[in-house]
Motif scaffolding. Sequence first.
Motif, mmCIF file in Angstrom:
data_model
loop_
_atom_site.group_PDB
_atom_site.id
_atom_site.type_symbol
_atom_site.label_atom_id
_atom_site.label_comp_id
_atom_site.label_asym_id
_atom_site.label_seq_id
_atom_site.Cartn_x
_atom_site.Cartn_y
_atom_site.Cartn_z
ATOM 1 N N PHE A 50 0.837 -1.205 0.000
ATOM 2 C CA PHE A 50 0.000 0.000 0.000
ATOM 3 C C PHE A 50 0.868 1.250 0.000
ATOM 4 O O PHE A 50 0.980 1.939 -0.991
ATOM 5 C CB PHE A 50 -0.946 0.002 1.200
ATOM 6 C CG PHE A 50 -1.858 1.201 1.207
ATOM 7 C CD1 PHE A 50 -2.952 1.241 0.362
ATOM 8 C CD2 PHE A 50 -1.616 2.277 2.037
ATOM 9 C CE1 PHE A 50 -3.791 2.350 0.346
ATOM 10 C CE2 PHE A 50 -2.448 3.380 2.037
ATOM 11 C CZ PHE A 50 -3.539 3.419 1.187
ATOM 12 N N GLY A 51 1.511 1.552 1.117
ATOM 13 C CA GLY A 51 2.371 2.729 1.190
ATOM 14 C C GLY A 51 1.757 3.866 1.981
ATOM 15 O O GLY A 51 1.511 4.949 1.439
ATOM 16 N N ILE A 52 1.530 3.636 3.281
ATOM 17 C CA ILE A 52 0.906 4.685 4.099
ATOM 18 C C ILE A 52 1.795 5.918 4.214
ATOM 19 O O ILE A 52 1.304 7.032 4.394
ATOM 20 C CB ILE A 52 0.535 4.129 5.489
ATOM 21 C CG1 ILE A 52 -0.491 5.050 6.162
ATOM 22 C CG2 ILE A 52 1.770 3.907 6.355
ATOM 23 C CD1 ILE A 52 -1.177 4.430 7.355
ATOM 24 N N VAL A 53 3.118 5.741 4.060
ATOM 25 C CA VAL A 53 4.009 6.901 4.113
ATOM 26 C C VAL A 53 3.747 7.849 2.943
ATOM 27 O O VAL A 53 4.021 9.045 3.034
ATOM 28 C CB VAL A 53 5.494 6.470 4.138
ATOM 29 C CG1 VAL A 53 5.827 5.760 5.436
ATOM 30 C CG2 VAL A 53 5.830 5.581 2.957
ATOM 31 N N VAL A 54 3.203 7.314 1.863
ATOM 32 C CA VAL A 54 2.819 8.168 0.737
ATOM 33 C C VAL A 54 1.703 9.118 1.170
ATOM 34 O O VAL A 54 1.732 10.323 0.873
ATOM 35 C CB VAL A 54 2.368 7.320 -0.469
ATOM 36 C CG1 VAL A 54 1.949 8.209 -1.621
ATOM 37 C CG2 VAL A 54 3.475 6.365 -0.903
ATOM 38 N N LEU A 55 0.728 8.589 1.881
ATOM 39 C CA LEU A 55 -0.373 9.417 2.367
ATOM 40 C C LEU A 55 0.127 10.486 3.334
ATOM 41 O O LEU A 55 -0.402 11.609 3.364
ATOM 42 C CB LEU A 55 -1.426 8.551 3.067
ATOM 43 C CG LEU A 55 -2.092 7.448 2.256
ATOM 44 C CD1 LEU A 55 -3.202 6.792 3.076
ATOM 45 C CD2 LEU A 55 -2.640 7.973 0.939
ATOM 46 N N GLU A 56 1.139 10.151 4.126
ATOM 47 C CA GLU A 56 1.656 11.105 5.117
ATOM 48 C C GLU A 56 2.253 12.337 4.454
ATOM 49 O O GLU A 56 2.069 13.458 4.934
ATOM 50 C CB GLU A 56 2.693 10.413 6.011
ATOM 51 C CG GLU A 56 2.073 9.390 6.952
ATOM 52 C CD GLU A 56 3.103 8.558 7.693
ATOM 53 O OE1 GLU A 56 2.706 7.845 8.638
ATOM 54 O OE2 GLU A 56 4.291 8.579 7.321
ATOM 55 N N SER A 57 2.970 12.154 3.372
ATOM 56 C CA SER A 57 3.535 13.313 2.682
ATOM 57 C C SER A 57 2.467 14.054 1.884
ATOM 58 O O SER A 57 2.431 15.283 1.843
ATOM 59 C CB SER A 57 4.691 12.889 1.761
ATOM 60 O OG SER A 57 4.244 12.003 0.757
ATOM 61 N N MET A 58 1.540 13.294 1.281
ATOM 62 C CA MET A 58 0.498 13.927 0.472
ATOM 63 C C MET A 58 -0.460 14.753 1.320
ATOM 64 O O MET A 58 -0.901 15.827 0.908
ATOM 65 C CB MET A 58 -0.277 12.860 -0.309
ATOM 66 C CG MET A 58 0.520 12.181 -1.407
ATOM 67 S SD MET A 58 -0.387 10.811 -2.181
ATOM 68 C CE MET A 58 -1.680 11.698 -3.060
ATOM 69 N N ILE A 59 -0.777 14.279 2.535
ATOM 70 C CA ILE A 59 -1.768 14.985 3.345
ATOM 71 C C ILE A 59 -1.230 16.322 3.849
ATOM 72 O O ILE A 59 -1.992 17.214 4.217
ATOM 73 C CB ILE A 59 -2.246 14.100 4.522
ATOM 74 C CG1 ILE A 59 -3.632 14.564 4.990
ATOM 75 C CG2 ILE A 59 -1.245 14.114 5.671
ATOM 76 C CD1 ILE A 59 -4.331 13.596 5.911
ATOM 77 N N LEU A 60 0.103 16.476 3.812
ATOM 78 C CA LEU A 60 0.710 17.764 4.143
ATOM 79 C C LEU A 60 0.981 18.596 2.895
ATOM 80 O O LEU A 60 1.652 19.623 2.949
ATOM 81 C CB LEU A 60 2.003 17.561 4.945
ATOM 82 C CG LEU A 60 1.792 17.101 6.401
ATOM 83 C CD1 LEU A 60 3.124 16.865 7.095
ATOM 84 C CD2 LEU A 60 0.968 18.122 7.188
#
Length: 418
Positions: free
Chosen positions: A313-323
């Motif tokens: 999945f790649g939850i770290v992707v969401l972390e950068s995108m949400i900022l």
Amino acid sequence: MNNRQSKSNNPERKRQADWKLKLLILSWEFPPNIVGGLSRHVVGLSTHLSEQGHEVHVLTAGKNNLPSFEVINGINVHRVRPVNEYDDHFLSWIAGLNLAMAFKAEQLAEEIDFDLIHAHDWLVGTAAISLKELLGVPLLTTIHATEHGRNNGIYNEMQQFIHEKEQQLMIESHQIIVCSEFMKEDLNQFFTLQNKNITVIPNGIEPLIVNQKISQVFPELADKKFIFSIGRIVEEKGFETIIEAAAIAKEKKLNFIFVIAGKGPMLTEYQNQVKGRGLEGYVSFIGYVTDDQRNALIEGCELAVIPSLYEPFGIVVLESMILGKPTVVSDTGGMKGIIKHLQTGMLMVPGNPQSLLEQIDFLINQPDKAKEIGSRGKRIVHSLYGWNRIAAETSRIMEDTVLQQRVNEKEQEAEPNK
């Protein structure tokens, strides 16, 4: 102890929408004991299932001086010590953890009439399977990653053992959840699942709060143009691609530095590679960071890079995108389902440092476009990956699984009377 059947003769006793389930969630890691992304998933899901009215009990591994029981954000957290907690052999340690989990769950079930068991990955599979039979309740399993995927194949006895444990857990499960279409395809390709129901529900994320500036937590980076990456420091995360890209950046005298956060077994090896190749001014592995430090690093960077070779999945992707940061990811796994190239992020060829640098060059030299991509990515994450939505979807699957189990029980009880 199996008194479920006597209490479950009427599956219509409540409207499904009104159900408040009693859930037993098994996870080998749970904050503050964090190994990878699984623990963050479990705490996010559990918190929101509790907020939606379900009674949530998480059974997990104890560590150090953590209490054996506490309530966190409405979640009943039960911690157990493996039977052989000081065993250095990982598989023996896991076996001891499953024994302790099964024993503790049996004690809890004397007071709590659980409706469903939710297991996370093979590491808790032995306990989950035995408890399914003992308690007479359905088993739902979320598969976060597979041994075949992590290693791009099965090559030794330990990998084969884990692969077979994954197979066994999925066969014994009434329902399976995965985080991406990529993972669903993976399971159907590499496992024999006998027409098992597999539902895709993505990982969720909470809005991130930036409490500190980069100058406060890493003052040495305050005046530098840096590109940020984070993840467990293991081979499949693709950080060698960044090292190779840094070597090219040095040759071209490009004016930025890669900053990589995270811990893992490859950390020292990568740090030695950087030093041995004289790349200290172009790439820095900084080790473990707190959530506040991570948020400051994301906010302070030019862009984020997640170069994984394997990523369900790649939850770290969401972390950068949400900022709101423009994010470059490998065109593989679940990440390619999150990012649309040139719209919500950038896709690079997995393992290709030149491709990585091309995406970086585009974003740095077109700041207006980069800002637009970052903003669009942020909106997508807020709309599609909020935990309220993810927990509601999971709750529906849980309710359907319990209902189906009870309907089946009722049909079986009526069978002799036909």
